[in-house]
Write an enzyme that holds these catalytic residues in place. Sequence first.
Site, short mmCIF file in Angstrom:
data_model
loop_
_atom_site.label_atom_id
_atom_site.label_comp_id
_atom_site.label_asym_id
_atom_site.label_seq_id
_atom_site.Cartn_x
_atom_site.Cartn_y
_atom_site.Cartn_z
CG HIS B 216 -2.16 -0.90 0.87
ND1 HIS B 216 -3.45 -0.57 1.18
CD2 HIS B 216 -2.24 -2.08 0.23
CE1 HIS B 216 -4.27 -1.52 0.77
NE2 HIS B 216 -3.55 -2.45 0.19
CB SER B 220 -1.37 -3.13 -7.30
OG SER B 220 -1.90 -3.58 -6.10
CE LYS B 244 -10.99 -9.03 -12.60
NZ LYS B 244 -10.15 -8.25 -13.51
CG ASP B 245 -9.79 -9.42 -5.28
OD1 ASP B 245 -9.50 -9.59 -6.47
OD2 ASP B 245 -9.10 -8.77 -4.48
CD GLU B 288 1.82 -33.46 1.88
OE1 GLU B 288 1.74 -34.64 1.49
OE2 GLU B 288 0.84 -32.77 2.19
C1 HEM Z 1 0.77 -15.93 2.94
C2 HEM Z 1 1.02 -15.70 1.70
C3 HEM Z 1 0.72 -14.40 0.95
C4 HEM Z 1 -0.34 -13.56 1.12
C5 HEM Z 1 -1.53 -13.74 2.06
C6 HEM Z 1 -0.14 -12.47 0.19
C7 HEM Z 1 -1.01 -11.41 0.05
C8 HEM Z 1 -0.92 -10.46 -0.93
C9 HEM Z 1 -1.97 -9.55 -1.28
C10 HEM Z 1 -3.37 -9.49 -0.63
C11 HEM Z 1 -1.51 -8.79 -2.33
C12 HEM Z 1 -2.30 -7.76 -3.14
C13 HEM Z 1 -3.15 -8.50 -4.18
C14 HEM Z 1 -2.34 -9.05 -5.34
O1 HEM Z 1 -1.64 -8.28 -6.00
O2 HEM Z 1 -2.44 -10.27 -5.59
C15 HEM Z 1 -0.14 -9.16 -2.58
C16 HEM Z 1 0.69 -8.59 -3.54
C17 HEM Z 1 1.96 -9.03 -3.83
N1 HEM Z 1 2.59 -10.17 -3.35
FE1 HEM Z 1 1.84 -11.37 -1.93
N2 HEM Z 1 1.03 -12.65 -0.50
C18 HEM Z 1 1.58 -13.82 -0.05
C19 HEM Z 1 2.76 -14.37 -0.49
C20 HEM Z 1 3.62 -13.79 -1.43
C21 HEM Z 1 4.83 -14.40 -1.88
C22 HEM Z 1 5.35 -15.76 -1.42
C23 HEM Z 1 5.39 -13.53 -2.81
C24 HEM Z 1 6.68 -13.62 -3.61
C25 HEM Z 1 7.66 -14.41 -3.38
C26 HEM Z 1 4.53 -12.40 -2.91
C27 HEM Z 1 4.75 -11.28 -3.73
C28 HEM Z 1 3.84 -10.26 -3.92
C29 HEM Z 1 4.06 -9.13 -4.80
C30 HEM Z 1 5.32 -8.84 -5.62
C31 HEM Z 1 2.87 -8.35 -4.74
C32 HEM Z 1 2.58 -7.07 -5.52
C33 HEM Z 1 2.00 -7.59 -6.79
C34 HEM Z 1 1.69 -6.54 -7.79
O3 HEM Z 1 1.30 -5.46 -7.41
O4 HEM Z 1 1.86 -6.88 -8.98
N3 HEM Z 1 3.46 -12.60 -2.07
N4 HEM Z 1 0.19 -10.19 -1.73
#
Ligand code: HEM
Lengths: 252, 430
Positions: B216, B220, B244-245, B288
Site C-alpha cells: 500500500h 500494485s 471481482k476478488d 508433499e
Molecule cells: C501468505 C502468503 C501471501 C499472502 C496472504 C499475500 C497477500 C498479498 C496480497 C493481498 C496482495 C495484493 C493483491 C495481489 O496483487 O495479488 C499481494 C501482492 C503481492 N505479493 Fe503477496 N502474499 C503472499 C505471499 C507472497 C509471496 C510468497 C510472494 C513472492 C515471493 C509475494 C509477492 C507479492 C508481490 C510482488 C505483490 C505485488 C504484486 C503486484 O502489485 O503486482 N506474495 N500479496
Amino acid sequence: MIRSLLLIAVLVLVPVTGFAGGGETVPPPHHHWHFSGVNGTYDKAALQRGYKVYREVCASCHSMKQLSFRNLTDLGYDDSQVKAIAGEYSVVDGPNEEGKMFERPARPSDAFPSPFENDKAAAYANGGALPPDLSLIIKARHHGPDYIHAILTGYKDAPHDAHLLEGQYWNKYMPGHVIAMAPPLSDGQVAYEDGSPDTLDQYASDVVEFLTWAGDPYMETRKRTGMKAIIFLLVFAGVMYGVKRKIWSDVH
Amino acid sequence: MGSGERIEFDNKVVNWIDERLPLFTLMQKEYGVFPTPRNFNYFWNFGAIAMFMLIAMIVTGIFLAMNYTPHVDMAFDSVERIDRDVNWGWMLRDIHMNGASFFFIAVYVHIFRGMYYGSYKKPRELLWILGVVIFLLMMATAFMGYVLPWGQMSYWGATVITNLFSAIPFVGDSIVTLLWGGFAIDNPTLNRFFALHYLMPFVILAVVFLHVWALHICGSNNPSGIEPKGKQDTLPFHPYYTMKDTFGLLVFLVVFCVFVFYAPDYLGHPDNYKEANSLVTPAHIVPEWYFLPFYAILRAITFDIGIPFTDITIISAKLGGVISMFGSIGLLLILPWLDTHPIRSCRYRPKYKFFLLVFLVVFCMLGYVGSQSADAMFFGLPMTLVGILCTTYYYGFFLVIIPWLNNTEKGRDLPKSIHDAVLQAEREKA
Ligand code: HEM
C-alpha cells in the site's frame, strides 16, 4: 498469457500422467464399486457380509483397533443387534476394587478386541510377518479397494524361478510378488445367509466394501455435504459474477 | 496512521470509535477508496485468495489442535479420533490437509504472476522480499505440520529433511540435535514441531501484514507494468476489486471443495495412513507435492565437488544438494537485482517471456523428477540426468539468461499509460 499457460500444462501433464508409476508392481484390475463416484454409497448388505468375512476369517490374525462395536450401527444393525454382537466378545477391564483385572462381555462402546497381545506376539505367530491393522488398510495403499481385492484373489502358483521360503506365497499383485499371508479366502468358506454367492470373488468384494467403510466411515456424509457446499458456492459465484459485471459495466 | 485528515462517519458509534482510534478511516483509505490500477486480470486475485487460505488454515488448525495429542504413542490415534469421533472433525481435517495444498497453489500462482509482470522491480523490491520470506515460512510450517499425524511419511520425511542440516560444516550436527531435541527423532521432536507449527502461522500473518503495508506504500503493479499516471488509470478498490476478488475466490473454492469432499486423500500419500515406525523404511520417501521441485534440486547433486586430480572433497554431494536447494530460493530473494531491465511486464519483453515460460515448464518438470525414485528413467534418460539438467536451467535462468537479457533485449514500445494499454487491448480484440 492464458494461451501459453495451457500449452505448458499440456507439455507438463503428458509426461507426468503418461509415465508415472512403472516398476515391478502389477496394477490391480479396476472394479466399479458401489461406493465409487460422486453419488456412490455403501451397500449395507455388502457391509454386513464383509463384516462377517472379517469376523470369521481375517480377525484371527488382523486387528482393527480404530473401530468400536458402536460403529456397527452404520452397517444397518440396530442398537440391540450391536449389543448382541459385542456381547459375543469378552474384554479385559479393571482394575476392580480388589485391584485385579477381570474379563467381562464387551459393550458397544468397546473397541474391537485384537487377536494378539501386541505386535511382537502377532508377528511371532505368523512366522515373523506382522499382519497389519486393517482399520486404514484401504487408505494406506494406492488404489486401495482395487488393490486389496486383487491381493485377496491374486494367489497363483509360483513361477519356477521364484524363491519362496517357508510360509511365503506367490501373489500376482503384492509388490515383489511374495506375501507371508496364506490365501485367506476360498470358495464356500463363509456361509452367507442372504443368498449371495459363496465365492472367493464375492467374499473379496464384500470384505473390501467393509474395509473401505472402516477407513472412511463418513464418506456418505462427506459427499452429501460436498454437494451442498459446491452448489452453494456455484450459485454464490454466479451472483457475484453478475454483480461484478454490473459494477464494471461503466468501466469497460 | 494517527494524524491526517479524517472524514466524519454518519454512524455515531462508528464515528465515536474512529475519533479515538481511526480504524474505520484506515479501512476506508486502504480498502475503500484505495486507487488500484484498472486493468488487473485474474492473476491479481491470488493475493486475496492466499489471504483467505491463511485465515482458513489458522481457524481449522486451532480446532484441530483442541483435539490433537502431540505424543508419539498417541498422535496417530488422536488424528483418527478427529476423523472418526469429533463432530465434523473429518471436515476440519480434510480442509486443513487440502488447504495447505491450495494455499501453495495460490502462492505459486501469485509468485509466478510477480515474475511474469515484473512486480519485483523497483520500487517493490522489499514487498517481493517479504513475499519470499512468507514463502519460506510457509514451507517450514507445512513441513512441520506434515510431521504431526505421525504417519510413516511424517516420520521419514522428517528424518530426511532434518538430516540435511547435518551437512552444514562444523555446526551441522548440533543443529540436528537441536531440531530433534535429542539424538533421534522422537517425542521431543514431535512436541517442538507442534509448538512451532502452532506459532509460525501467526508469524506469517505478521509478515503478511508488512507485505500488504509495503504494497500500500507503492501501490500494485498491473499487467502492463507501467505505473498509473492519474485518475483515468485507477479505480477505487471497493467495489470494483472487492467484488471481482470475491468472484474469483468463490471459483477457487469450488475447485478446493471438489478435493476436500470428493478426493480428500488424492494429494496425500497412502503411507501416511500407516503409523510411524522407525524400523520400516518406506520404499520411496517423497515429500508433499509442493516441495517436489526443491526436493529434486536437492537430489540433483549426486557428486562430490573437490579439487581436481586429488582426493580432497570441498563440498560433499550432500552439502552440495543442500546448498543448491536453499540457493534456488535465495535466487528469488535477489531477483530484483538480477533483473535490472527497465521494462517490467512480459507483454513487452518477448524474449524474457519465452525463457520465463520455459522456466515454468522446467520447474514443473523438476516437480515430476522429485516424485520419482532416483533409478527411474525418463524417455530413456536416467532421472538423475534430467534432474541435473533442469537444475542447471533453473540456475542458468537467473544467473545467465536474465543478466544477458538485461543488456540485449530491446523489448516492445510501451504504451503511454494504462489507459492507453487498455484501449489498445480493446482495439486488438475488436
Ligand atoms: C501468505 C502468503 C501471501 C499472502 C496472504 C499475500 C497477500 C498479498 C496480497 C493481498 C496482495 C495484493 C493483491 C495481489 O496483487 O495479488 C499481494 C501482492 C503481492 N505479493 Fe503477496 N502474499 C503472499 C505471499 C507472497 C509471496 C510468497 C510472494 C513472492 C515471493 C509475494 C509477492 C507479492 C508481490 C510482488 C505483490 C505485488 C504484486 C503486484 O502489485 O503486482 N506474495 N500479496
